[in-house]
Design an enzyme around this catalytic site. Structure first.
Site, PDB file in Angstrom:
ATOM      1  N   SER A   1      -6.685 -19.619 -11.557  1.00 54.25           N
ATOM      2  CA  SER A   1      -5.090 -19.934 -12.083  1.00 54.25           C
ATOM      3  C   SER A   1      -4.854 -21.229 -12.002  1.00 54.25           C
ATOM      4  O   SER A   1      -5.396 -22.531 -10.330  1.00 54.25           O
ATOM      5  CB  SER A   1      -4.270 -18.987 -10.771  1.00 54.25           C
ATOM      6  OG  SER A   1      -2.920 -19.015 -11.235  1.00 54.25           O
TER       7      SER A   1
ATOM      8  N   TYR B   1      -2.583 -15.563  -2.370  1.00 52.46           N
ATOM      9  CA  TYR B   1      -3.979 -15.504  -3.690  1.00 52.46           C
ATOM     10  C   TYR B   1      -4.005 -16.186  -4.436  1.00 52.46           C
ATOM     11  O   TYR B   1      -5.056 -16.726  -4.718  1.00 52.46           O
ATOM     12  CB  TYR B   1      -2.194 -14.835  -4.614  1.00 52.46           C
ATOM     13  CG  TYR B   1      -2.846 -15.040  -6.157  1.00 52.46           C
ATOM     14  CD1 TYR B   1      -4.030 -14.090  -6.955  1.00 52.46           C
ATOM     15  CD2 TYR B   1      -2.363 -15.358  -6.819  1.00 52.46           C
ATOM     16  CE1 TYR B   1      -4.724 -14.321  -8.256  1.00 52.46           C
ATOM     17  CE2 TYR B   1      -2.381 -16.004  -8.433  1.00 52.46           C
ATOM     18  CZ  TYR B   1      -3.668 -14.589  -8.928  1.00 52.46           C
ATOM     19  OH  TYR B   1      -4.209 -15.421 -10.320  1.00 52.46           O
TER      20      TYR B   1
ATOM     21  N   GLY C   1      -8.785  -4.092 -16.901  1.00 56.84           N
ATOM     22  CA  GLY C   1      -7.549  -4.863 -16.588  1.00 56.84           C
ATOM     23  C   GLY C   1      -7.097  -6.080 -17.927  1.00 56.84           C
ATOM     24  O   GLY C   1      -7.393  -6.118 -19.232  1.00 56.84           O
TER      25      GLY C   1
ATOM     26  N   LYS D   1      -8.095 -18.546  -5.058  1.00 50.13           N
ATOM     27  CA  LYS D   1      -8.974 -18.740  -6.470  1.00 50.13           C
ATOM     28  C   LYS D   1      -9.285 -20.223  -6.163  1.00 50.13           C
ATOM     29  O   LYS D   1     -10.079 -20.364  -6.202  1.00 50.13           O
ATOM     30  CB  LYS D   1      -7.842 -18.991  -7.271  1.00 50.13           C
ATOM     31  CG  LYS D   1      -6.976 -17.730  -8.205  1.00 50.13           C
ATOM     32  CD  LYS D   1      -8.295 -16.785  -8.477  1.00 50.13           C
ATOM     33  CE  LYS D   1      -8.263 -15.657  -8.904  1.00 50.13           C
ATOM     34  NZ  LYS D   1      -8.814 -14.565  -9.603  1.00 50.13           N
TER      35      LYS D   1
ATOM     36  N   GLY E   1       8.815 -20.914  -3.103  1.00 50.86           N
ATOM     37  CA  GLY E   1       7.709 -21.444  -3.449  1.00 50.86           C
ATOM     38  C   GLY E   1       8.287 -21.459  -5.163  1.00 50.86           C
ATOM     39  O   GLY E   1       6.982 -21.951  -5.107  1.00 50.86           O
TER      40      GLY E   1
HETATM   41  N1  LIG Z   1      -2.040 -12.472 -14.823  1.00 57.53           N
HETATM   42  C1  LIG Z   1      -2.557 -13.419 -14.622  1.00 57.53           C
HETATM   43  O1  LIG Z   1      -1.045 -13.916 -14.882  1.00 57.53           O
HETATM   44  C2  LIG Z   1      -2.965 -14.022 -14.478  1.00 57.53           C
HETATM   45  C3  LIG Z   1      -3.298 -15.828 -14.292  1.00 57.53           C
HETATM   46  C4  LIG Z   1      -3.986 -16.088 -13.543  1.00 57.53           C
HETATM   47  C5  LIG Z   1      -5.416 -16.369 -13.018  1.00 57.53           C
HETATM   48  N2  LIG Z   1      -5.284 -14.391 -12.846  1.00 57.53           N
HETATM   49  C6  LIG Z   1      -6.503 -13.961 -13.119  1.00 57.53           C
HETATM   50  O2  LIG Z   1      -7.223 -13.157 -13.495  1.00 57.53           O
HETATM   51  C7  LIG Z   1      -7.847 -12.152 -13.404  1.00 57.53           C
HETATM   52  C8  LIG Z   1      -7.543 -10.936 -14.784  1.00 57.53           C
HETATM   53  O3  LIG Z   1      -6.291 -11.044 -14.399  1.00 57.53           O
HETATM   54  P1  LIG Z   1      -5.410  -9.533 -15.382  1.00 57.53           P
HETATM   55  O4  LIG Z   1      -4.582 -10.162 -15.325  1.00 57.53           O
HETATM   56  O5  LIG Z   1      -6.196  -9.521 -16.678  1.00 57.53           O
HETATM   57  O6  LIG Z   1      -5.451  -8.568 -13.836  1.00 57.53           O
HETATM   58  P2  LIG Z   1      -5.422  -6.900 -13.967  1.00 57.53           P
HETATM   59  O7  LIG Z   1      -5.453  -6.486 -12.606  1.00 57.53           O
HETATM   60  O8  LIG Z   1      -4.816  -6.300 -15.443  1.00 57.53           O
HETATM   61  O9  LIG Z   1      -6.717  -6.874 -13.923  1.00 57.53           O
HETATM   62  C9  LIG Z   1      -8.011  -6.743 -13.209  1.00 57.53           C
HETATM   63  C10 LIG Z   1      -8.493  -6.082 -12.790  1.00 57.53           C
HETATM   64  O10 LIG Z   1     -10.222  -5.908 -11.639  1.00 57.53           O
HETATM   65  C11 LIG Z   1     -10.466  -4.759 -10.964  1.00 57.53           C
HETATM   66  N3  LIG Z   1     -10.732  -4.832  -9.836  1.00 57.53           N
HETATM   67  C12 LIG Z   1      -9.365  -5.403  -8.929  1.00 57.53           C
HETATM   68  N4  LIG Z   1     -10.175  -5.419  -7.994  1.00 57.53           N
HETATM   69  C13 LIG Z   1     -12.147  -5.074  -8.178  1.00 57.53           C
HETATM   70  C14 LIG Z   1     -13.172  -4.719  -7.549  1.00 57.53           C
HETATM   71  N5  LIG Z   1     -13.132  -4.919  -6.080  1.00 57.53           N
HETATM   72  N6  LIG Z   1     -14.080  -3.987  -8.463  1.00 57.53           N
HETATM   73  C15 LIG Z   1     -13.429  -3.575  -9.443  1.00 57.53           C
HETATM   74  N7  LIG Z   1     -12.877  -3.766 -10.019  1.00 57.53           N
HETATM   75  C16 LIG Z   1     -11.408  -4.778  -9.581  1.00 57.53           C
HETATM   76  C17 LIG Z   1      -8.618  -4.138 -11.813  1.00 57.53           C
HETATM   77  O11 LIG Z   1      -8.545  -2.633 -11.179  1.00 57.53           O
HETATM   78  C18 LIG Z   1      -8.144  -4.741 -12.569  1.00 57.53           C
HETATM   79  O12 LIG Z   1      -8.550  -4.041 -13.701  1.00 57.53           O
HETATM   80  C19 LIG Z   1      -8.290 -11.651 -11.834  1.00 57.53           C
HETATM   81  O13 LIG Z   1      -8.745 -12.635 -11.390  1.00 57.53           O
HETATM   82  C20 LIG Z   1      -6.753 -12.814 -11.993  1.00 57.53           C
HETATM   83  O14 LIG Z   1      -6.144 -13.219 -10.329  1.00 57.53           O
HETATM   84  C21 LIG Z   1      -4.315 -13.705 -14.164  1.00 57.53           C
END
Ligand SMILES: NC(=O)c1ccc[n+]([C@@H]2O[C@H](COP(=O)([O-])OP(=O)(O)OC[C@H]3O[C@@H](n4cnc5c(N)ncnc54)[C@H](O)[C@@H]3O)[C@@H](O)[C@H]2O)c1
Length: 337
Positions: free
Chosen positions: A124, A148, A10, A152, A293
């Protein structure tokens, strides 16, 4: 040290993977590519010249996690895997609760089964209630307004309870604010598979011509220009925060939460103007209605992370918008080129 990154292909994980490899860690990624592409991992290899193991699979699969931990002598886990689209979580709450909670439980069970003690969790700013004073500290009141956010909040609670019951565990909850930008090489970046939910990818896709114009949701918030204020943070700074969190976990036990943000809020129009100025590109936009929200403003007090992790964001708004555009311009359709 060998680190397992669930959701390792990701956006945030690939930038973290680079920081880990550059800091001498070994790594294994586990991803089902639900919202990512193996191409991102190929590019990390190209960029760093370093090898790491890649597993395709579901982080809800405890047996697979156990096998991976044993096969690759994993010492610590960063649990990124999860669904993250707030709007979709309202329409499909069970999809979110199942994936985000089951994967967290599976990771903790696999830790118990294999003796891995260090866990870094992607939490988050969405765990904080909307009526808090700014800036948000780690002890600000927590309450969520969408499924969502609750996944978290609940994952944090599950991890806290597991750490209490397993005193050898060392768990770090990282509450990310608004990660933006991309690696300065322009080789990896954010590649939303759908219409972007977040501001920066929307600005970038508008700039590259994939979207006609940006809609600014609300211009009557109580902020300096009426548009919503958020704590944007360069994804490479966020990536470095994970390395610091791993170092902290290695010398502590229990469970501790940290805000990762810059502590400075920028409005939607601040971001648009900075993008236009730094990159010399016009962003057509219209003002639309508020989104339900959305808060006036939301920004972190990041002083706990500075004090205990030795982490502080280094990159400013110019680097955020420059690197975001550099990635989009070089990869107009993300990894699908
Ligand atoms: N980007 C943001 O703004 C943000 C802010 C706060 C928290 N987060 C958290 O950070 C983490 C990473 O976020 P990101 O922006 O890189 O998102 P992203 O979607 O790019 O990365 C998440 C990855 O997890 C993989 N995935 C999802 N469910 C899965 C599973 N069951 N098994 C294996 N792989 C799985 C997806 O394919 C993806 O590659 C997430 O948990 C997200 O909730 C993101």
């Amino acid at each position: 040290m060998s680190i397992l990154l669930t959701g390792g292909a990701g956006y945030i994980a690939t930038h973290t993977l680079i920081s880990l490899l550059e800091n001498g860690y070994e790594a294994v990624t586990l991803d089902d590519y639900d919202n990512s592409s193996p191409e991102a991992l190929r590019r990390v290899r190209q960029l760093t010249g370093k090898e790491f193991a890649v597993i395709e699979g579901d982080a809800q699969d405890r047996e697979l996690l156990v096998r991976t931990i044993l096969d690759y002598n994993v010492d610590g886990i960063i649990h990124f895997a999860g669904h993250k689209a707030v709007g979709e979580s309202v329409a499909k709450p069970l999809k979110y609760y199942r994936n985000n909670l089951t994967s967290t439980i599976a990771v903790l069970e696999a830790m118990q089964q294999t003796g891995v003690r260090d866990l870094i969790f992607s939490s988050s700013a969405a765990v904080y209630a909307g009526d808090n004073q700014m800036p948000l500290t780690e002890s600000s009141r927590r309450e969520c307004i969408n499924p969502y956010g609750w996944t978290k909040y609940m994952s944090e609670q599950i991890i806290r309870d597991a750490a209490k019951a397993n005193p050898e565990f060392s768990c770090v909850l990282l509450r990310y604010f608004n990660p933006v930008g991309a690696h300065p090489s322009g080789m990896i970046g954010e590649d939303p598979s759908d219409v972007p939910n977040n501001l920066m990818p929307y600005i970038c896709q508008t700039a590259v011509g994939l979207r006609e114009r940006l809609t600014v949701f609300g211009s009557d918030y109580r902020t300096h220009d009426g548009t919503g204020v958020r704590d944007y943070l360069h994804v490479c700074d966020l990536a470095d925060g994970h390395v610091k969190a791993l170092e902290y976990a290695a010398s502590h036990s229990g469970c501790e939460a940290f805000n990762l943000g810059t502590g400075t809020g920028y409005s939607v129009l601040d971001m648009v103007k900075a993008f236009e100025k730094v990159n010399g590109v016009k962003i057509p936009y219209v003002i639309g209605p508020r989104r339900p929200g959305d808060l006036d403003e939301c920004y972190a007090d990041p002083s706990k992370a500075e004090k205990l992790l030795g982490w502080k964001a280094k990159r400013g708004i110019e680097e955020m918008v420059r690197d975001g555009w550099n990635w989009q311009k070089k990869n107009p359709r993300g990894y699908r080129e």
